[in-house]
Scaffold this active site. Structure first.
Site, short mmCIF file in Angstrom:
data_model
loop_
_atom_site.label_atom_id
_atom_site.label_comp_id
_atom_site.label_asym_id
_atom_site.label_seq_id
_atom_site.Cartn_x
_atom_site.Cartn_y
_atom_site.Cartn_z
N GLY A 34 68.75 109.41 71.95
CA GLY A 34 67.74 111.01 71.40
C GLY A 34 68.80 111.79 70.64
N ALA A 35 68.67 111.21 68.98
CA ALA A 35 69.71 111.54 68.39
C ALA A 35 69.09 112.21 67.11
CB ALA A 35 70.45 111.06 67.92
N GLY A 38 68.62 118.42 68.03
CA GLY A 38 69.29 119.32 69.10
C GLY A 38 70.89 118.64 69.76
N ILE A 39 70.93 118.89 70.73
CA ILE A 39 72.69 118.38 71.17
C ILE A 39 72.78 116.74 70.60
CG2 ILE A 39 73.16 120.18 72.87
CD1 ILE A 39 72.68 118.47 74.83
N GLY A 40 71.50 115.71 70.64
CA GLY A 40 71.83 115.07 70.66
C GLY A 40 72.31 114.10 68.93
N TYR A 199 61.50 118.04 86.84
CA TYR A 199 62.70 118.49 85.63
C TYR A 199 64.16 118.23 86.94
CZ TYR A 199 65.83 119.82 82.05
OH TYR A 199 66.35 119.33 81.21
#
Length: 341
Positions: A34-35, A38-40, A199
């Site tokens: 998930g790069a 966001g934070i990834g 979630y």
């Protein structure tokens, strides 16, 4: 003036803990799922800027490469996109083969990718899409690459969330319900609250996974450590999942609170600090099995530390994968823990 000073100090406080021990990561190989956003994305960029070779494990190559444009030419040579769909077991297997062909070790595996449930979907692996993409896919990926983890200092960082307290199986619920497709549809997809529970379940399972790995490694693979991370409330593309539905009321409410989100939520780079801190901190300071937030260990509710629940959930998860790949030998490492089978 006092109000301005107050808001400035409040905003600084809301940034949360910051990683202060960054150093050269030259020679390190890091996988970030998930790069592309966001934070990834921020984690991948920061690690590449400090010399690490970063494997961008994502679905969208164009978006991922666009996300890396802040890197200079030399830094960009350190990042490599390799396609993966964590809701597709075959894709995960193909990803692991490509990593094996191109790299001889992995120093850090950052299981960062995450989704928020929308429509009920059953994957081709006969599993609920969100559960597979958020949790089970990371379990399979970790074990497929387990023997590549560096034998001096290897770290597995699992992205969790404070939302784990919203899980509905921390107490008495039968853990098997989360893998029951019919129950999943009727229980979790009829309301936003139900999706929030689902979630929360996956985020609790990521904590369980870290605790399970710690038990697995203890006395056998002490060169590997694993921890779970809560990044805090972060203003990222993840928030867009709230507005994907065509519910005009939800869209309007989200639009009205956007200024508050911008102020009170962390930026992506601030949200990435805790998982980055686990990448950079000295290995002997990394506490395996812990749950980190704002760059420090944070307590979880007591039921999360129930190792019977941890083992039950992980045993069920691994058996679900084994049922789909009975020929695989990747779980041989678990034979001591599951010796009763």
């Amino acid at each position: 003036l006092l109000a301005i000073i107050f808001l400035f100090l409040l905003r600084k406080y809301l940034k949360g803990g910051q990683c202060k021990n960054k150093h050269s990561m030259k020679g390190k190989v890091v996988i970030v799922t998930g790069a592309s956003a966001g934070i990834g994305k921020e984690s991948a960029i920061d690690l590449a800027k400090h010399g690490a070779q970063v494997i961008l494990a994502c679905r969208n190559e164009e978006k991922t490469k666009e996300a890396m444009k802040s890197l200079n030419e030399e830094e960009r040579k350190l990042v490599k996109f390799i396609y993966i769909d964590l809701s597709d077991f075959n894709s995960i297997i193909q990803f692991s083969k490509k990593v094996r062909n191109e790299y001889n070790k992995i120093d850090i595996l950052m299981n960062n990718a995450g989704l928020f449930p929308q429509e009920y979907v059953v994957t081709k692996d006969k599993m609920e899409y969100f559960l597979q993409g958020n949790f089970v896919g990371h379990v399979l990926l970790t074990f497929l690459l387990f023997d590549m983890l560096d034998q001096d200092d290897a770290r597995i960082i699992n992205l969790s969330s404070l939302a784990h307290i919203n899980s509905d199986f921390t107490d008495d619920i039968n853990i098997q319900e989360i893998f029951d497709l019919k129950k999943a549809e009727s229980k979790y997809y009829k309301s936003i609250a139900g999706k929030g529970k689902l979630y929360g379940n996956t985020k609790l399972l990521m904590i369980y996974f870290s605790k399970f790995l710690t038990k697995l490694f203890e006395g056998k693979c002490d060169y590997i450590k694993s921890a779970a991370v809560h990044p805090g409330g972060v203003d990222t593309e993840f928030m867009r999942f709230i507005t994907l539905k065509k519910n005009i009321v939800i869209k309007l409410l989200f639009w009205l609170i956007t200024p508050l989100i911008k102020f009170f939520f962390k930026t992506p780079i601030d949200g990435a600090q805790t998982q980055l801190n686990l990448c950079y901190m000295p290995f002997n300071e990394f506490v395996s099995g812990a749950y980190y937030s704002d760059c420090k260990i944070t307590k979880v509710k007591e039921s999360v530390n129930d190792m019977n629940k941890v083992m039950e959930s992980m045993k069920l998860t691994i058996n679900e994968i084994r049922d789909r790949f009975p020929e695989t030998k990747i779980f041989d490492i678990l034979k001591d823990i599951f010796s009763d089978e």
